[in-house]
Design an enzyme around this catalytic site. Structure first.
Site, PDB file in Angstrom:
ATOM      1  N   SER A  12      -9.338   1.707   3.548  1.00 41.54           N
ATOM      2  CA  SER A  12      -8.548   2.460   2.610  1.00 41.54           C
ATOM      3  C   SER A  12      -7.581   1.596   1.794  1.00 41.54           C
ATOM      4  O   SER A  12      -6.994   2.085   0.827  1.00 41.54           O
ATOM      5  CB  SER A  12      -7.770   3.540   3.338  1.00 41.54           C
ATOM      6  OG  SER A  12      -7.014   2.961   4.352  1.00 41.54           O
ATOM      7  N   SER A  54      -9.387  -0.574   7.819  1.00 43.71           N
ATOM      8  CA  SER A  54      -8.895  -0.415   6.449  1.00 43.71           C
ATOM      9  C   SER A  54      -8.193  -1.580   5.797  1.00 43.71           C
ATOM     10  O   SER A  54      -7.832  -1.489   4.630  1.00 43.71           O
ATOM     11  CB  SER A  54      -7.987   0.816   6.377  1.00 43.71           C
ATOM     12  OG  SER A  54      -8.783   1.979   6.499  1.00 43.71           O
ATOM     13  N   LYS A 106       0.852  -1.199   0.000  1.00 41.99           N
ATOM     14  CA  LYS A 106       0.000   0.000   0.000  1.00 41.99           C
ATOM     15  C   LYS A 106       0.885   1.246   0.000  1.00 41.99           C
ATOM     16  O   LYS A 106       1.927   1.270   0.670  1.00 41.99           O
ATOM     17  CB  LYS A 106      -0.856  -0.045   1.257  1.00 41.99           C
ATOM     18  CG  LYS A 106      -1.854   1.094   1.425  1.00 41.99           C
ATOM     19  CD  LYS A 106      -2.638   0.872   2.720  1.00 41.99           C
ATOM     20  CE  LYS A 106      -3.732   1.920   2.899  1.00 41.99           C
ATOM     21  NZ  LYS A 106      -4.504   1.669   4.139  1.00 41.99           N
TER      22      LYS A 106
END
Lengths: 519, 104
Positions: free
Chosen positions: A160, A184, A85
């Site tokens: 996210s 997330s 990420k």
């Protein structure tokens, strides 16, 4: 060789026996990214050359056979391709955090988790898209465009860590690292039908994670199988002198083996979970999953989390407060992009510079949270909001401590609904926040939790949609949408490995992972 | 809970953000909704509760006061070069002590 259906352990054996080379494995994933990510957009940056270079080195000195058996061997992930990420810094590889303010940021250092992965020989495929600075539940807040759910391209992948989840679900990475502050990792994992873990707070170093809410953030892991998530955790967990909140516990690891049955395991189901906001099909799937745990030998007990209804409100005070503090560093002075040329500005002072750059480059959701956080910490409001929230957080934590005196794990839904449509909740921040009701209490308490694929919600597509999507991709033209649903399992502090065992047995009994999304 | 446009402007000022009139209006409505939801906490009794100030109960975690990481000219150059504005030696910006007139 059915690479997508092999676990890391199985792939490791094939690499050791030279049935496949690290280069072939890297090329397999890189060509899939080329073929399918144009539509899904799970990657912001694909590091093809670097991946092939690392793979070549591994082929020249291949991993040892004992690596995955011993689980502590530095070469346990050698040759295994993963994605990261973009809020996790990777030395020499642009890390934007999903924000325009770091568009040109090339970190001069690696996050500790990246250092650990590198030591084990993993292959970096690239950096994944995410909500800006990990703030969001749909990846629609990214400064670089949205990522689509591979199961239905008109739906969100969650957030996210939406890019990470979509990449793993679509077979564009073997595993991915994300971050989980209020869900997330677990929420996008559930929405994309993969496994997602948030470890116990303090188990994995936060050094090198772009801080969002420091008392809640944890690096999390996504993969298609429970075994793979566990394997990666074994590599990345550690005490780190660079993270004052990291604990000494991981070095005291002890394997946990339930010998194939949940006999003796008590599963708590909080009565407060089954509220009217919970989708009916999701509720059915969760109840069926709990029955499955009983069939495996577990004793199911109704428990109570009396302060459950206050967790989201508590989170939406504490998290923005910490965000407002952590986002103060983005001042376009020490790193990132800047709109102004300070040496040439005759009409500006330093504060003007902050205002100009932050307003230009930070997105709406980040600004929203910074302002909310600033408000709840401001003079006159601190005690009423932040002071109070810290106390309610203690109550929420105590509720869990009490429940864990009686049960081994808590089971329930990860989200009240499966993936929603792109754009469906962007105009209503509060509606978006309500997606997190089941996941945030876990971060407030610092407990470990995992989302495991549990089933699918099917829904007939409307005539309007069928007309709209005619001639489009396979997932959009089928008469029914099929959207993944995850089972949420919460463990006691530091019992991450017991949690894996329960999740693994559930996964083996239900085999939901065998259903693949057709991209 | 009603948040006024004036309050939103104040929040923006504290956060060093500049919002357009349209944004201020939108935020006023959103914050009214969100803070309205947060009012739930008024119902919780917390008189004898110890606040939870962090994610862990760790206190004062120390390490040895020893330099263990790379240092020196090369490192300084590396970090200075990340700044949007810099000279060979320094990161550059507007003086915090200067007011607008002093920049002439």
């Amino acid at each position: 060789m059915d690479i997508l259906n092999l676990t890391i352990k199985e792939l490791h054996e094939k690499l050791v026996n030279k049935e496949i080379s690290a280069t072939e494995l890297a090329d397999f994933y890189l060509s899939r990214i080329k073929d399918y990510d144009g539509e899904i957009k799970s990657y912001l940056n694909v590091t093809g050359d670097m991946a092939r270079e690392t793979a070549k080195k591994i082929d020249e000195s291949p991993p040892s056979p004992e690596a995955t058996e011993g689980r502590q061997d530095a070469s346990a992930l050698a040759g295994i391709p993963g994605s990261i990420k973009d809020v996790i810094v990777t030395k020499g590889v642009t890390s934007t955090g999903g924000s325009k303010i770091l568009e040109n940021y090339i970190p001069p250092y690696d996050a500790t988790v990246i250092k650990k992965l590198k030591e084990s020989g993993y292959i970096l495929l690239g950096k994944n898209n995410c909500d800006e600075f990990a703030q969001g539940s749909s990846t629609e807040n990214s400064g670089y465009g949205l990522t689509k759910n591979p199961w239905d391209l008109s739906h969100v992948p969650g957030g996210s860590s939406g890019g990470s989840a979509a990449a793993v679900a679509a077979g564009l990475a073997h595993f991915s690292l994300g971050t989980d502050t209020g869900g997330s990792v677990r929420q996008p994992a559930a929405l994309c039908g993969v496994v997602g873990l948030k470890p116990t707070y303090g188990r994995v170093s936060r050094y090198g994670l772009m801080a969002m809410a420091s008392s809640l953030d944890q690096c999390g892991i996504l993969a298609r199988r429970v075994d793979d998530v566990e394997q990666v955790l074994r590599v990345i967990e550690c005490e780190d002198s660079l993270d004052a909140t990291s604990s000494t516990r991981p070095s005291k690891f002890k394997a946990f083996d339930l010998a194939g049955s949940l006999q003796g395991i008590k599963v708590g189901v909080p009565k407060e979970y089954f509220t009217k906001g919970l989708d009916k099909q999701v509720e059915q799937i969760i109840k069926k999953s709990i029955d499955q745990l009983a069939e495996l030998g577990a004793e199911i007990r109704e428990v109570s989390l009396p302060n459950f209804e206050y967790a989201l409100a508590t989170y939406y005070i504490i998290m923005p407060a910490e965000v407002s503090s952590n986002m103060a560093r983005y001042d376009s002075i020490r790193y990132g992009v800047s709109k102004a040329q300070s040496s040439k500005s005759k009409d500006q002072n330093l504060e003007d510079l902050y205002r100009l750059n932050r307003s230009e480059f930070l997105g709406d959701e980040v600004k929203r949270r910074i302002m909310l956080g600033t408000y709840v910490l401001s003079a006159g409001y601190y005690d009423e909001y932040y002071g109070k929230a810290q106390k309610v957080r203690r109550l929420i934590r105590n509720d869990f401590a009490k429940v864990f005196e009686e049960v081994d794990v808590i089971a329930g839904p990860v989200t009240p609904t499966p993936a929603f449509k792109l754009g469906e909740k962007t105009d209503d921040p509060l509606a978006m926040y309500l997606e997190d009701i089941y996941t945030v209490p876990v971060n407030l308490a610092g407990l470990p939790a995992i989302s495991v694929p549990a089933g699918f919600k099917t829904q007939k597509r409307s005539r309007k949609e069928l007309a709209e999507f005619r001639g489009r991709e396979k997932t959009l033209t089928k008469p029914n949408t099929i959207l993944p649903v995850g089972l949420h399992l919460i463990g006691n502090w530091w019992e991450d490995y017991k949690l894996f065992e329960v999740a693994r047995l559930f996964e083996a009994a239900t085999q939901v992972y065998k259903v693949k999304c057709e991209i | 809970m009603k948040i006024s446009k004036k309050q939103v402007k104040h929040m923006a000022e504290l956060a060093k953000l500049e919002l357009s009139d349209e944004e201020i209006e939108k935020r006023a409505k959103e914050f009214s909704d969100i803070l309205g939801y947060i009012e739930k906490l008024d119902k919780v009794e917390v008189s004898d509760v110890e606040p939870m100030t962090g994610g862990t109960d760790l206190v004062n975690k120390y390490r040895e006061d020893k330099v263990t990481r790379e240092q020196g000219e090369a490192v300084r150059k590396k970090f200075v070069s990340l700044a949007p504005e810099h000279s060979d030696e320094f990161i550059e910006t507007i003086s915090p002590l200067a007011d607008k007139s002093a920049n002439n």
